[in-house]
Design a protein around this motif. Structure first.
Motif, PDB file in Angstrom:
ATOM      1  N   TRP A 119       1.058  -0.982   0.043  1.00  9.44           N
ATOM      2  CA  TRP A 119      -0.072   0.386  -0.188  1.00  9.44           C
ATOM      3  C   TRP A 119       0.451   1.435   0.000  1.00  9.44           C
ATOM      4  CZ3 TRP A 119      -0.915   4.125   3.863  1.00  9.44           C
ATOM      5  CH2 TRP A 119      -1.276   4.672   3.513  1.00  9.44           C
ATOM      6  N   THR A 120       2.074   1.353   0.702  1.00 11.55           N
ATOM      7  CA  THR A 120       3.166   2.477   0.794  1.00 11.55           C
ATOM      8  C   THR A 120       3.272   2.849  -0.404  1.00 11.55           C
ATOM      9  OG1 THR A 120       4.473   1.399   1.658  1.00 11.55           O
ATOM     10  CG2 THR A 120       3.451   2.270   3.111  1.00 11.55           C
ATOM     11  N   ILE A 121       4.223   1.780  -1.108  1.00 13.60           N
ATOM     12  CA  ILE A 121       4.318   1.629  -2.539  1.00 13.60           C
ATOM     13  C   ILE A 121       3.410   2.384  -3.465  1.00 13.60           C
ATOM     14  CG2 ILE A 121       5.158   0.601  -4.460  1.00 13.60           C
ATOM     15  CD1 ILE A 121       6.464  -1.673  -2.493  1.00 13.60           C
ATOM     16  N   THR A 122       1.729   2.294  -3.333  1.00 16.99           N
ATOM     17  CA  THR A 122       1.290   2.888  -4.530  1.00 16.99           C
ATOM     18  C   THR A 122       1.171   4.189  -4.235  1.00 16.99           C
ATOM     19  OG1 THR A 122      -1.347   2.092  -3.301  1.00 16.99           O
ATOM     20  CG2 THR A 122      -0.047   0.621  -4.494  1.00 16.99           C
ATOM     21  N   GLN A 123       0.857   4.629  -2.380  1.00 15.64           N
ATOM     22  CA  GLN A 123       0.694   5.487  -2.490  1.00 15.64           C
ATOM     23  C   GLN A 123       2.322   6.888  -2.773  1.00 15.64           C
ATOM     24  OE1 GLN A 123      -2.234   6.865  -0.974  1.00 15.64           O
ATOM     25  NE2 GLN A 123      -2.513   4.943  -1.443  1.00 15.64           N
ATOM     26  N   GLY A 124       3.399   6.475  -3.411  1.00 18.19           N
ATOM     27  CA  GLY A 124       4.473   7.258  -3.229  1.00 18.19           C
ATOM     28  C   GLY A 124       5.834   6.595  -2.067  1.00 18.19           C
ATOM     29  N   ALA A 125       6.147   5.551  -1.625  1.00 20.36           N
ATOM     30  CA  ALA A 125       6.665   5.701  -0.837  1.00 20.36           C
ATOM     31  C   ALA A 125       7.921   4.990  -0.947  1.00 20.36           C
ATOM     32  CB  ALA A 125       6.806   5.725   0.757  1.00 20.36           C
ATOM     33  N   ARG A 126       8.933   5.404  -0.732  1.00 23.15           N
ATOM     34  CA  ARG A 126       9.937   4.595  -1.229  1.00 23.15           C
ATOM     35  C   ARG A 126      10.797   4.030  -0.210  1.00 23.15           C
ATOM     36  NH1 ARG A 126      13.535   7.665  -5.608  1.00 23.15           N
ATOM     37  NH2 ARG A 126      14.361   7.863  -3.778  1.00 23.15           N
ATOM     38  N   SER A 127      10.150   3.569   1.184  1.00 22.62           N
ATOM     39  CA  SER A 127      10.996   3.251   2.183  1.00 22.62           C
ATOM     40  C   SER A 127       9.351   2.990   3.121  1.00 22.62           C
ATOM     41  CB  SER A 127      11.973   4.057   3.350  1.00 22.62           C
ATOM     42  OG  SER A 127      11.533   5.057   3.404  1.00 22.62           O
ATOM     43  N   VAL A 128       9.920   1.783   4.331  1.00 25.59           N
ATOM     44  CA  VAL A 128       8.271   1.760   5.094  1.00 25.59           C
ATOM     45  C   VAL A 128       9.618   1.901   6.511  1.00 25.59           C
ATOM     46  CG1 VAL A 128       6.974   0.253   6.556  1.00 25.59           C
ATOM     47  CG2 VAL A 128       7.233   0.915   4.159  1.00 25.59           C
ATOM     48  N   ARG A 129       9.302   2.651   7.776  1.00 27.61           N
ATOM     49  CA  ARG A 129       9.873   2.379   8.499  1.00 27.61           C
ATOM     50  C   ARG A 129       9.320   1.810   9.948  1.00 27.61           C
ATOM     51  NH1 ARG A 129      11.333   7.558  12.408  1.00 27.61           N
ATOM     52  NH2 ARG A 129       9.654   7.152  13.685  1.00 27.61           N
ATOM     53  N   ALA A 130       9.577   1.168  10.741  1.00 29.37           N
ATOM     54  CA  ALA A 130       9.347   0.468  11.996  1.00 29.37           C
ATOM     55  C   ALA A 130      10.069   0.663  13.541  1.00 29.37           C
ATOM     56  CB  ALA A 130       8.655  -1.229  11.464  1.00 29.37           C
ATOM     57  N   GLU A 131       9.399   0.091  14.632  1.00 32.86           N
ATOM     58  CA  GLU A 131       9.618   0.707  16.116  1.00 32.86           C
ATOM     59  C   GLU A 131       9.761  -0.701  16.976  1.00 32.86           C
ATOM     60  OE1 GLU A 131       9.324   4.336  17.425  1.00 32.86           O
ATOM     61  OE2 GLU A 131      10.247   5.924  15.613  1.00 32.86           O
ATOM     62  N   VAL A 132      10.801  -1.355  17.285  1.00 33.42           N
ATOM     63  CA  VAL A 132      10.105  -2.537  17.550  1.00 33.42           C
ATOM     64  C   VAL A 132      11.512  -2.464  19.521  1.00 33.42           C
ATOM     65  CG1 VAL A 132      10.777  -5.187  17.709  1.00 33.42           C
ATOM     66  CG2 VAL A 132      10.119  -3.599  15.652  1.00 33.42           C
ATOM     67  N   LYS A 133      10.967  -2.910  19.738  1.00 32.31           N
ATOM     68  CA  LYS A 133      11.017  -3.319  21.780  1.00 32.31           C
ATOM     69  C   LYS A 133      12.119  -3.672  21.555  1.00 32.31           C
ATOM     70  CE  LYS A 133       7.835  -0.840  24.674  1.00 32.31           C
ATOM     71  NZ  LYS A 133       7.603  -0.832  25.823  1.00 32.31           N
ATOM     72  N   PRO A 134      13.459  -3.818  21.546  1.00 30.40           N
ATOM     73  CA  PRO A 134      14.665  -4.600  21.824  1.00 30.40           C
ATOM     74  C   PRO A 134      14.244  -6.523  22.114  1.00 30.40           C
ATOM     75  CG  PRO A 134      15.714  -3.034  22.927  1.00 30.40           C
ATOM     76  CD  PRO A 134      13.779  -2.755  22.928  1.00 30.40           C
ATOM     77  N   GLY A 135      13.267  -6.240  23.442  1.00 28.36           N
ATOM     78  CA  GLY A 135      13.071  -7.839  23.532  1.00 28.36           C
ATOM     79  C   GLY A 135      11.579  -8.512  23.012  1.00 28.36           C
ATOM     80  N   ASN A 136      11.756  -7.959  21.683  1.00 29.45           N
ATOM     81  CA  ASN A 136      10.366  -8.313  20.798  1.00 29.45           C
ATOM     82  C   ASN A 136      10.792  -9.554  19.798  1.00 29.45           C
ATOM     83  OD1 ASN A 136       8.012  -9.155  19.340  1.00 29.45           O
ATOM     84  ND2 ASN A 136       7.445  -7.100  19.661  1.00 29.45           N
ATOM     85  N   ALA A 137      11.740 -10.417  20.081  1.00 29.77           N
ATOM     86  CA  ALA A 137      12.148 -11.255  19.041  1.00 29.77           C
ATOM     87  C   ALA A 137      11.297 -11.770  18.036  1.00 29.77           C
ATOM     88  CB  ALA A 137      12.974 -12.194  19.530  1.00 29.77           C
ATOM     89  N   ALA A 138       9.916 -12.106  18.287  1.00 29.25           N
ATOM     90  CA  ALA A 138       9.479 -12.453  16.936  1.00 29.25           C
ATOM     91  C   ALA A 138       9.111 -11.312  15.958  1.00 29.25           C
ATOM     92  CB  ALA A 138       7.395 -13.127  17.680  1.00 29.25           C
TER      93      ALA A 138
END
Length: 68
Positions: A22-41
């Motif tokens: 979806w972000t690509i269809t909106q013109g985005a070229r990157s996606v950022r995610a934030e994860v807590k360090p202990g969230n291995a999954a």
């Protein structure tokens, strides 16, 4: 987040794939995610989908997916 009953069934992976598409269809070229360090999954899921660690800040690991 993914409901506990839906975990380990591919729902998270499909959700992230759809978000990227979806972000690509909106013109985005990157996606950022934030994860807590202990969230291995979540960390592993994002890495499998091509996200790479960008930085660590404020108690989170920041990963970014960049369109090929």
């Amino acid at each position: 987040g993914i409901a506990p009953s839906a975990r380990r069934a591919g729902a998270g992976q499909e959700a992230v794939r759809q978000l990227i598409a979806w972000t690509i269809t909106q013109g985005a070229r990157s996606v950022r995610a934030e994860v807590k360090p202990g969230n291995a999954a979540s960390f592993g899921l994002l890495e499998r989908l091509g996200f790479a660690v960008e930085q660590t800040r404020a108690g989170y690991v920041v990963l970014r997916w960049i369109s090929p």
